[in-house]
Design an enzyme around this catalytic site. Structure first.
Site, short mmCIF file in Angstrom:
data_model
loop_
_atom_site.label_atom_id
_atom_site.label_comp_id
_atom_site.label_asym_id
_atom_site.label_seq_id
_atom_site.Cartn_x
_atom_site.Cartn_y
_atom_site.Cartn_z
N HIS A 143 0.85 -1.21 0.00
CA HIS A 143 0.00 0.00 0.00
C HIS A 143 0.88 1.25 0.00
CE1 HIS A 143 -3.58 2.44 1.40
NE2 HIS A 143 -2.59 3.21 1.78
N GLU A 144 1.88 1.26 0.92
CA GLU A 144 2.74 2.45 1.04
C GLU A 144 3.58 2.65 -0.22
OE1 GLU A 144 0.91 2.85 4.54
OE2 GLU A 144 1.88 4.25 3.21
N HIS A 147 1.73 4.16 -3.05
CA HIS A 147 1.63 5.62 -3.00
C HIS A 147 2.79 6.25 -3.78
CE1 HIS A 147 -1.83 6.36 -0.55
NE2 HIS A 147 -1.36 5.75 0.52
N TYR A 158 -4.07 14.18 -3.39
CA TYR A 158 -4.53 13.47 -2.19
C TYR A 158 -5.69 14.21 -1.50
CZ TYR A 158 -3.68 9.92 1.45
OH TYR A 158 -3.77 8.85 2.30
N GLU A 167 -5.94 6.41 -2.65
CA GLU A 167 -6.03 5.42 -1.58
C GLU A 167 -6.47 4.07 -2.12
OE1 GLU A 167 -4.12 6.24 1.23
OE2 GLU A 167 -5.61 4.71 1.75
N ASP A 226 -10.14 14.12 6.85
CA ASP A 226 -9.42 13.11 6.05
C ASP A 226 -9.34 13.57 4.60
OD1 ASP A 226 -8.07 10.64 5.60
OD2 ASP A 226 -9.96 9.64 5.10
N HIS A 231 -9.72 8.09 2.97
CA HIS A 231 -9.69 6.70 3.47
C HIS A 231 -11.11 6.17 3.69
CE1 HIS A 231 -5.67 8.17 4.75
NE2 HIS A 231 -5.32 6.94 4.46
#
Ligand SMILES: Cc1cccc(C(=O)O)c1OC(=O)C1CC1
Ligand SMILES: [Zn+2]
Length: 306
Positions: A143-144, A147, A158, A167, A226, A231
């Site tokens: 996931h990271e 990005h 974002y 996301e 957020d 998210h």
């Protein structure tokens, strides 16, 4: 002189052996420095501080101390994700140009978070209740790193719908790297409880995410909102991905998603733009009016993006 790199092994946060662990000989033994790719992978230890971090080393090639476990997982899972993008999509590191991958573990104290800061992957140890060390989950690491892939391709802003797509792409490629289940972060989320995760692609509502446009949450574009619920509203594209993968399978879906992310999506893409980007990618690869193209359209129509 030739750098000596060695394949060692280590024990991860959840007690599992990670092998091979690609190491390099350093002055005081061996370091978590993986030279087996174009881009070197380094794993550093912040020792629960937030300022500097040093390469994690050991006097021998077996990293089995408790305080090395988070580093073992970050190092191994970074290599696993590097290999995924190289072998499946012929992408050499997150920038396609063999960039180094540097990770920092034991960041801060009881830190329930993991993030890509534009240069490094950073992992907290969690507080032991909500999370354990976040690098122990291969889908979190993927996931990271995704990005970073997104930043070097579609560069989805974002916030609001482009942010929710950002996301979602990270969750969807997290699934492609860890296709054992539809949950995100299940290996590190609530260590005292089995079977739950941070999010579910198959059933976003289970974790209070919308799975249809009729439940889209218009949140403020602020930190506590957020950034427009990136998210939260990611549940809608995540559900569309689940429906697509369930219909046409993982191999075809990942080819379509990768092509859309790297060729068609641009920084302010809306959910509707994503539907057309994926439709076009499916048409390019499998043909106009192909089943694959139609199933992509059906999936996005099912979640109310029509
Ligand atoms: C745990 C966490 C907190 C805040 C942001 C992120 C983020 O990276 O967006 C984050 O990591 C994840 O969502 C990974 C997939 C479980
Ligand atoms: Zn994320």
């Amino acid at each position: 002189n030739k750098i000596e790199h060695i394949a060692g092994s280590g024990v991860g946060v959840n007690g599992d052996t990670k092998k091979p662990l690609n190491l390099t000989e350093v002055s005081n033994g061996y370091g978590l420095q993986d030279e087996t790719h174009t881009g070197t992978i380094h794993t550093y230890d912040a020792k629960n501080g937030t300022s500097n971090a040093t390469l994690m080393t050991d006097s021998d090639t077996i990293f089995n101390d408790k305080n090395q476990a988070a580093g073992v997982d970050a190092h191994f899972n970074a290599a696993k994700t590097y290999d995924y993008y190289l072998n499946t999509h012929q992408r050499d590191s997150y920038d396609g140009n063999g960039a180094e991958i540097n990770s920092i573990v034991h960041y801060d104290k009881n830190y329930n978070n993991a993030f890509w800061n534009g240069q490094y992957m950073v992992y907290g140890d969690g507080d032991g209740q909500t999370f354990t060390s976040l690098s122990a989950a291969d889908d979190v690491v993927a996931h990271e790193l995704t990005h970073a892939v997104t930043e070097h391709s579609a560069h989805l802003v974002y916030e609001n719908q482009p942010g929710a797509l950002n996301e979602s792409m990270s969750d969807v490629f997290g699934y492609f790297v860890d296709p054992d289940d539809w949950l995100m972060g299940e290996d590190v989320y609530t260590p005292g409880k089995d079977g739950d995760g941070l999010r579910s692609l198959s059933n976003p509502e289970q974790y209070n995410q919308p799975a249809h446009m009729n439940a889209y949450q218009d949140l403020p574009n602020t930190e506590q909102g957020d950034y427009g619920g990136v998210h939260i509203n990611s549940g809608i594209p995540n559900k569309a991905a689940y429906l697509t993968i369930s219909k046409i399978g993982k191999e075809k879906s990942e080819a379509i998603y990768y092509r859309a992310l790297t060729q068609y999506l641009s920084s302010n893409a809306s959910f509707l733009d994503a539907k057309f980007a994926l439709k076009q990618a499916a048409s390019d690869i499998y043909g106009a009016n192909s089943t694959e193209e139609q199933e992509v359209v059906n999936a996005w129509n099912s979640v109310g993006v029509s």
